[in-house]
Design a protein around this motif. Sequence first.
Motif, mmCIF file in Angstrom:
data_model
loop_
_atom_site.group_PDB
_atom_site.id
_atom_site.type_symbol
_atom_site.label_atom_id
_atom_site.label_comp_id
_atom_site.label_asym_id
_atom_site.label_seq_id
_atom_site.Cartn_x
_atom_site.Cartn_y
_atom_site.Cartn_z
ATOM 1 N N PHE A 194 2.490 -1.567 40.389
ATOM 2 C CA PHE A 194 1.587 -2.678 40.097
ATOM 3 C C PHE A 194 1.783 -2.998 38.627
ATOM 4 C CE2 PHE A 194 -0.813 1.221 39.522
ATOM 5 C CZ PHE A 194 -1.538 1.033 38.356
ATOM 6 N N LYS A 195 1.225 -4.125 38.178
ATOM 7 C CA LYS A 195 1.463 -4.524 36.796
ATOM 8 C C LYS A 195 0.475 -3.769 35.918
ATOM 9 C CE LYS A 195 2.271 -8.742 34.140
ATOM 10 N NZ LYS A 195 1.238 -8.893 33.118
ATOM 11 N N HIS A 196 0.982 -2.868 35.099
ATOM 12 C CA HIS A 196 0.084 -2.072 34.255
ATOM 13 C C HIS A 196 0.509 -2.146 32.791
ATOM 14 C CE1 HIS A 196 3.281 0.838 34.712
ATOM 15 N NE2 HIS A 196 2.904 1.289 35.874
ATOM 16 N N ALA A 231 1.936 5.645 37.976
ATOM 17 C CA ALA A 231 0.985 5.589 39.095
ATOM 18 C C ALA A 231 1.213 6.696 40.115
ATOM 19 C CB ALA A 231 1.099 4.230 39.780
ATOM 20 N N GLY A 232 2.408 7.290 40.091
ATOM 21 C CA GLY A 232 2.779 8.263 41.107
ATOM 22 C C GLY A 232 1.796 9.412 41.230
ATOM 23 N N GLN A 340 -8.176 4.498 40.772
ATOM 24 C CA GLN A 340 -7.676 5.778 40.244
ATOM 25 C C GLN A 340 -6.985 5.604 38.885
ATOM 26 O OE1 GLN A 340 -6.917 4.370 43.226
ATOM 27 N NE2 GLN A 340 -6.376 5.904 44.762
ATOM 28 N N VAL A 341 -6.565 4.369 38.578
ATOM 29 C CA VAL A 341 -5.864 4.068 37.308
ATOM 30 C C VAL A 341 -6.551 2.834 36.716
ATOM 31 C CG1 VAL A 341 -3.581 3.713 36.248
ATOM 32 C CG2 VAL A 341 -3.738 4.870 38.449
ATOM 33 N N PRO A 342 -7.799 3.002 36.277
ATOM 34 C CA PRO A 342 -8.621 1.819 35.985
ATOM 35 C C PRO A 342 -8.462 1.292 34.563
ATOM 36 C CG PRO A 342 -9.941 3.823 35.797
ATOM 37 C CD PRO A 342 -8.535 4.261 36.120
ATOM 38 N N LEU A 377 -7.760 8.757 36.289
ATOM 39 C CA LEU A 377 -8.714 9.715 36.850
ATOM 40 C C LEU A 377 -7.961 10.885 37.467
ATOM 41 C CD1 LEU A 377 -11.588 7.574 38.284
ATOM 42 C CD2 LEU A 377 -11.332 8.640 36.067
ATOM 43 N N SER A 378 -8.697 11.954 37.723
ATOM 44 C CA SER A 378 -8.092 13.149 38.313
ATOM 45 C C SER A 378 -8.988 13.659 39.432
ATOM 46 C CB SER A 378 -7.939 14.237 37.254
ATOM 47 O OG SER A 378 -9.191 14.870 37.033
#
Length: 407
Positions: A194-196, A231-232, A340-342, A377-378
């Motif tokens: 995704f675009k990050h 992201a993985g 999860q990757v906010p 996040l974890s």
Amino acid sequence: MSVDASLRARAAKVIPGGMYGHLNAVLHGDRYPQFFVRAEGARQWDADGREYVDLMCSWGPMIVGHREPRVEAAAAAQQASGDCLNGPGPVMVELAELLVDLIPSADWAMFSKNGTDATTQALMVARAATGRTKVLVAHGAYHGADPWCTPGLSGVTPNQRADTVEFTYNDLASAEAAAAEADGDVAAILVTPFKHDSFEDQEPADAEFARGVRALADRLGAALVIDDVRAGWRLDLRGSWEPLGVRPDLTAWSKAMANGFPIAALTGADALRGAAQSLYSTGSFWFSATAMAAAKATIEILRESDGPGLMHRAGTRLREGLAAQAAAHGFVVRQTGPVQVPWLSFEGDDTLEKGIHWAGACLEEGVYLHPWHNWFLSAAHTDEEIDRALQGTDAAFAKLRAAYGAD
Ligand code: PMP
């Protein structure tokens, strides 16, 4: 003088600029500490002993909790019997078997250390397989810090950048145009799931775009490479585009793969096995067994406990809490990226001034997050940890309101 300030003063004398790279606190805003001494679960402590709920997870690597006991035990057992040896340990085979079993697009795996190793190696495999030169990459996407991809151009020659052609993320027509510009000489299309990009709201991959770049790569006879370094392991353990039904030829992995131990992997399809085998690609520490043992334990934990599901739950709680707080304090915010990757940005805050002020206030309130880079996040972010973080963010919104007024 704080311990951090005194370490910075000493560092300035013996380390170029006092610090460099993505963890250089000078880039993050006035109030960011540079040095950290301890971590446990979802918490970190800086050199002055201040405790933070960690919403950056060391910028991605931590995924099942700092110093997670099973990962630490696996690493310690391997370390005790030997780490950097004349050849890899049996654990290299076990880890490759685990990845091939878990990831539908993977028929083989190669290991290295950093995400940049894996993305660079992916391009080497694609070039070896196709005999071609150019790689299509999205404008603004981060793929690492080697000369071909570093966002900073100091020390980089034009030649080292000459083989990438840019397109716009989620714009298939621009990818087709980039392919046309490369005039048949395309070895690979390299894309993040995704675009990050930093400094910007995140953007999901449009399913049509994902399918379109898959079809474009097939038409060109080029490799589709997913850069899943960031992201993985957080969205889907099978690979971040698996839910879209789009399978890459090659995938670069690193960051969270071993819960902070240094390792990266390139996985690929059978058709590229021969090309992968043809490379001379290696490093003194690439075969160290400790990180491989840590990776195996980390991935097993994520698999057994549905790690992405746990992170989804934590991220949803955080996102909903932040949305309610922002509204209550009178701010219009945008929350983007998978939960999860906010990331959170403030409406109309083009200079990020408000975001920087708010993130600094979060730090003062014991929450470590970031004003211009996505957070992580974890599985260690339990409801209690998220609620503790939300206490801090609420106080930070109140401070922002006192400084700027509501929107
Ligand atoms: N690709 C992506 C998408 C990344 O986020 C990163 C690291 N931020 C890299 C590649 C490079 O990884 P490393 O810093 O471990 O070399």
